[in-house]
Scaffold this active site. Structure first.
Site, PDB file in Angstrom:
ATOM      1  N   LYS A  89      -9.389  44.855   0.876  1.00  0.00           N
ATOM      2  CA  LYS A  89      -9.575  44.473   2.437  1.00  0.00           C
ATOM      3  C   LYS A  89     -10.805  44.118   2.624  1.00  0.00           C
ATOM      4  O   LYS A  89     -11.908  44.586   2.752  1.00  0.00           O
ATOM      5  CB  LYS A  89      -9.148  46.001   3.149  1.00  0.00           C
ATOM      6  N   TRP A  90     -10.876  42.850   3.227  1.00  0.00           N
ATOM      7  CA  TRP A  90     -12.237  42.185   3.592  1.00  0.00           C
ATOM      8  C   TRP A  90     -12.405  42.249   4.835  1.00  0.00           C
ATOM      9  O   TRP A  90     -11.827  41.483   5.907  1.00  0.00           O
ATOM     10  CB  TRP A  90     -12.033  40.887   3.033  1.00  0.00           C
ATOM     11  N   ASP A  98      -6.778  33.454  11.617  1.00  0.00           N
ATOM     12  CA  ASP A  98      -6.743  31.888  11.610  1.00  0.00           C
ATOM     13  C   ASP A  98      -6.158  31.540  10.270  1.00  0.00           C
ATOM     14  O   ASP A  98      -6.303  32.047   9.186  1.00  0.00           O
ATOM     15  CB  ASP A  98      -8.106  31.448  12.097  1.00  0.00           C
ATOM     16  N   GLU A 140     -19.933  23.372  20.419  1.00  0.00           N
ATOM     17  CA  GLU A 140     -21.146  22.773  20.486  1.00  0.00           C
ATOM     18  C   GLU A 140     -22.302  23.623  20.418  1.00  0.00           C
ATOM     19  O   GLU A 140     -23.564  23.230  20.196  1.00  0.00           O
ATOM     20  CB  GLU A 140     -21.202  21.950  21.634  1.00  0.00           C
ATOM     21  N   ARG A 142     -21.993  47.619  15.932  1.00  0.00           N
ATOM     22  CA  ARG A 142     -21.543  48.776  15.016  1.00  0.00           C
ATOM     23  C   ARG A 142     -22.842  48.831  14.176  1.00  0.00           C
ATOM     24  O   ARG A 142     -22.533  49.336  12.992  1.00  0.00           O
ATOM     25  CB  ARG A 142     -20.272  48.218  14.169  1.00  0.00           C
ATOM     26  N   GLU A 150      10.242  64.576   8.474  1.00  0.00           N
ATOM     27  CA  GLU A 150       9.340  63.123   8.601  1.00  0.00           C
ATOM     28  C   GLU A 150       9.366  62.186   7.300  1.00  0.00           C
ATOM     29  O   GLU A 150       9.560  61.142   7.482  1.00  0.00           O
ATOM     30  CB  GLU A 150       8.084  63.225   9.483  1.00  0.00           C
TER      31      GLU A 150
END
Length: 641
Positions: free
Chosen positions: A376-377, A432, A177, A343, A512
């Site tokens: 990459k967004w 999401d 709201e 930022r 490695e």
């Protein structure tokens, strides 16, 4: 305040409804129920939209509001779903967090009053995920009734649970709201974001797998919805802003030698950007910094046998940018007030279609310059100082901003259909289903520490499948926590996601590098199972001494079990992990040890872990169902011989 909506009719349609300008579940096999309501006095028509997706036991909800009167109206509150439970003793599960520690699961009893989660930041946000579970008190992973509700939306939202004076429960999910007062002129229509609802009578793991199926099959779209994703290495933790074209090519060469398939050039390739104080909004390749054109750079990277990707942050603008100097009115800020920074940047007014068009043309021009395979967004700050210079009525800004973001995403993903898009918002701040409609994977968190990631990915798994979780192996000591974990442990944790690397391969030892090659071979052997299999949480890493999870093929023919020890002590007990989802009547071969177990044994008695030799030790067990008694006989005969 005096709306009096009355039922006027209904309609059942084949296929799933669409929501213009908004993400929504898609399915040709679904059905739609439309319930029509009207207030003759005010001049408002409302359609309640229900989508039924039977293959994943999901019902979707949305609301369509049309002003059929002669005057403008104002929408002050509009929710997408309302679920009433007339009796019962329930808990509510929510997923809270912060930057670098997202989606911690919290379970609390539903008590008298109203329990509210949400975001008024213009994004779904790090603080609360737009997903809630109502579970009968005592519900576990495998038993008890539970309801899951998620909002397919990436902006401000509110979810609430209320226990009233008659001990009835109401769950509501919809738009926030705050800052919302939407002006609807005559003949205009407004659509609420979609909510998805699912129910399980058999605990939360079934609910999770229903939601996972929904996301994989009916939310995600595009080429990579069902495809294997390339293993990538990102330049950010390897060199941050300090790189040129030669460094990127060298990183690609190192990646190729390890078997990594995609190199991502992160922040710093555009404008005059060598730190986070400038150039957002100026999406022009900095050829002076790179030492070549983007076309040349992509070719050189591809010549190393590696795909190429870039980082963008299209919704942002730096005050030190050509775009801001030319169009300061295109930034969201209150006139005459010193703007709040995040930022060192401001947010562009994506409620203004002119701004969206400009950014589209810039980004599209960059993507046409070379054979770019991945984008990459990112979105690294929240919205505040809500004001749009392009609007007279400011109550529309927050919602129309999200429509602008979705418009840009739709145009770019349609214009570049072969591109792999990954979402990001300061890591997992906009994790999401709304973003998953456009980007089939999202960077799960800026925190790449393996131990923290176990808990972040655990909470994320309650609603979202592994195929959506961007998860990488990073260098140690970890850049966020300073913790040191073994390369094997970091790899096991990152395999519970899309998999990649955040490090400079040139700094690795030969041992490695060989371990990474082995790790990649293991991941590729199991990547389809990880992406498509049913997922089971075998422990609670917030409460137990081990973190354990597994993926099981739909036909139960194979399974991958991953375990990480979270504590170490002298003279420890033997630790058993009980598996799930297997065929109890069949035998399974553990491919590394050659041991054979019945499915019943693995699920009821459990699997004994090796004795711990080090803190945060990790193990993986790969099981393959033995189809016939002859298979078992051959294994036993080989053991004897």
């Amino acid at each position: 305040m005096a709306l009096d909506l009355r039922y006027t009719g209904y309609q059942i349609q084949d296929g799933k409804y669409d929501l213009p300008g908004l993400p929504a579940a898609h399915s040709e096999a679904a059905q739609t129920l439309c319930i029509y309501l009207k207030d003759e006095r005010v001049g408002v028509e409302v359609t309640l939209l229900y989508g039924v997706l039977s293959d994943c036991d999901v019902i979707t909800r949305s609301v369509k509001v049309t002003n059929v009167g002669r005057n403008e109206i104002y929408l002050e509150k509009l929710s997408s779903a309302c679920l009433d439970l007339l009796y019962g003793d329930y808990d509510v599960l929510t997923f809270y967090g912060r930057h670098a520690m997202e989606r911690n699961m919290q379970r609390t009893p539903v008590t008298h009053g109203r329990q509210v989660i949400g975001s008024n930041r213009g994004t779904s946000g790090h603080q609360y995920n737009p997903y809630m579970i109502l579970a009968e008190h005592g519900t576990t992973e495998t038993a008890g009734a539970c309801y899951g509700v998620s909002l397919v939306y990436s902006g401000s939202f509110e979810g609430s649970v209320e226990l009233d004076q008659y001990d009835q429960i109401r769950l509501v999910m919809g738009l926030q709201e705050d800052f919302f007062s939407y002006q609807l002129k005559p003949e205009q229509t407004f659509y609420a974001p979609e909510a998805v609802l699912s129910y399980s009578a058999y605990g939360m793991e079934q609910l999770s797998n229903q939601m996972h199926h929904l996301v994989r099959e009916h939310i995600c779209r595009g080429k990579y919805k069902d495809q294997i994703r390339p293993v990538l290495v990102n330049s950010w933790e390897a060199c941050y802003f300090d790189f040129n074209g030669e460094a990127i090519v060298n990183l690609a060469e190192q990646a190729a030698a390890l078997g990594v398939e995609l190199l991502v050039m992160d922040d710093g390739w555009f404008g005059t950007r060598d730190d986070d104080n400038s150039s957002l909004g100026d999406w022009i390749v900095n050829e002076d910094k790179l030492g070549c054109s983007l076309t040349e750079l992509t070719k050189r990277v591809h010549d190393k046998g590696v795909q190429f990707g870039i980082w963008i942050e299209p919704e942002m603008v730096s005050e030190n940018s050509d775009l801001y100097r030319k169009h300061p009115e295109w930034a969201i800020q209150v006139p005459g007030k010193h703007p709040v920074h995040g930022r060192n940047q401001l947010v562009l007014d994506f409620a203004n279609p002119e701004v969206v068009d400009h950014i589209y043309e810039q980004i599209a021009a960059v993507l046409r310059q070379g054979d770019i395979n991945y984008v990459k967004w990112d979105m690294n700050r929240s919205l505040c100082d809500i004001y749009s210079d392009s609007m007279v009525w400011q109550g529309n800004v927050m919602y129309d901003y999200m429509l602008g973001v979705y418009d840009l995403l739709e145009r770019l993903t349609q214009a570049f259909p072969d591109m792999l898009w990954e979402g990001c918002s300061g890591g997992g701040g906009r994790f999401d289903m709304g973003m998953m409609y456009y980007t089939p994977q999202i960077w799960c968190s800026d925190n790449t520490d393996a131990v923290d990631r176990i808990r972040i990915q655990y909470g994320t798994s309650f609603a979202y499948p592994l195929s959506t979780m961007g998860a990488h192996v990073s260098a140690v000591p970890n850049h966020q926590t300073g913790r040191i974990t073994s390369l094997n442990t970091r790899g096991v944790v990152a395999m519970a996601g899309t998999f990649g690397y955040e490090m400079n391969p040139a700094l690795l030892s030969s041992e490695e590098k060989e371990e990474i090659r082995t790790m990649l071979a293991t991941y590729r052997r199991h990547q389809e199972l990880i992406r498509e299999g049913d997922y089971y949480r075998l422990s609670d890493p917030f409460q137990e001494e081990v973190a354990a999870w597994m993926s099981v093929a739909k036909d139960q023919s194979q399974a991958l079990v991953s375990v990480v020890r979270l504590s170490a002590e002298g003279n420890p007990f033997g630790t058993y992990v009980k598996l799930k989802g297997l065929d109890a009547e069949s035998f399974y071969l553990e491919e590394t040890t050659g041991h054979v177990y019945s499915g019943m044994t693995l699920m009821q008695a459990g699997l004994l872990l090796p004795m711990a030799a080090a803190e945060y030790e990790a193990y993986q067990f790969s099981f393959k169902k033995m189809k016939e008694a002859a298979d078992l006989y051959d294994v036993l005969r080989n053991k004897i011989s």
